[in-house]
Design a protein around this motif. Sequence first.
Motif, short mmCIF file in Angstrom:
data_model
loop_
_atom_site.label_atom_id
_atom_site.label_comp_id
_atom_site.label_asym_id
_atom_site.label_seq_id
_atom_site.Cartn_x
_atom_site.Cartn_y
_atom_site.Cartn_z
N GLU A 59 0.86 -1.19 0.00
CA GLU A 59 0.00 0.00 0.00
C GLU A 59 0.89 1.23 0.00
O GLU A 59 1.87 1.31 0.75
CB GLU A 59 -0.90 0.03 1.24
N SER A 60 0.53 2.19 -0.85
CA SER A 60 1.24 3.46 -0.87
C SER A 60 0.22 4.57 -0.67
O SER A 60 -0.98 4.31 -0.57
CB SER A 60 1.96 3.64 -2.21
N THR A 61 0.71 5.79 -0.67
CA THR A 61 -0.21 6.92 -0.53
C THR A 61 -1.08 7.06 -1.77
O THR A 61 -2.11 7.71 -1.73
CB THR A 61 0.58 8.22 -0.29
N LYS A 62 -0.69 6.41 -2.89
CA LYS A 62 -1.46 6.49 -4.13
C LYS A 62 -2.37 5.31 -4.38
O LYS A 62 -3.45 5.45 -4.95
CB LYS A 62 -0.51 6.57 -5.34
N ALA A 63 -1.92 4.08 -4.02
CA ALA A 63 -2.66 2.89 -4.44
C ALA A 63 -2.25 1.67 -3.63
O ALA A 63 -1.25 1.68 -2.92
CB ALA A 63 -2.37 2.61 -5.92
N THR A 64 -3.04 0.62 -3.78
CA THR A 64 -2.66 -0.70 -3.27
C THR A 64 -2.32 -1.54 -4.48
O THR A 64 -3.05 -1.53 -5.48
CB THR A 64 -3.83 -1.34 -2.49
N SER A 65 -1.22 -2.25 -4.41
CA SER A 65 -0.75 -3.00 -5.57
C SER A 65 -0.30 -4.40 -5.15
O SER A 65 0.31 -4.58 -4.10
CB SER A 65 0.43 -2.23 -6.18
N ALA A 66 -0.60 -5.36 -6.00
CA ALA A 66 -0.17 -6.74 -5.75
C ALA A 66 1.31 -6.87 -6.09
O ALA A 66 1.80 -6.26 -7.03
CB ALA A 66 -0.99 -7.70 -6.61
N VAL A 67 2.01 -7.68 -5.29
CA VAL A 67 3.38 -8.06 -5.61
C VAL A 67 3.28 -9.46 -6.22
O VAL A 67 2.81 -10.39 -5.58
CB VAL A 67 4.28 -8.08 -4.36
#
Length: 128
Positions: A59-67
Amino acid sequence: MNPDNIKYHKEHTWVKVSGKKATVGITDYAQDALGDIVYIDLPEVDTAVEANTEMSEIESTKATSAVIAPVSGTIVEINEKLADSPEIINEDPYGKGWIAVIEMDNESELDDLMDASDYERYIEEEAK
């Protein structure tokens, strides 16, 4: 600049191989696109992962992303420091910001990954 001694997956993960063990993280391009990383859901040790499937989430301040796991195998180690300091991924994605170590089931999967120059071309194409 992406290091030459590692392989790259099209989902912006990298793998550094030592014997049957593959250290995995996200690329500098990925951490830059995500922005400030605030949380990582680390995978569990002894979990089996399949290449091209989700192994954790960032999770970042911009989005949640799969690794996405670049290779199949069993997770034998995780980077515990990321639980308290996920920003290490932003600071050092190819060094201290590694996410997990996978004991590979099938080393031939490495043949499907890109080297540094192929990955650079890939991200240039993707940016168009």
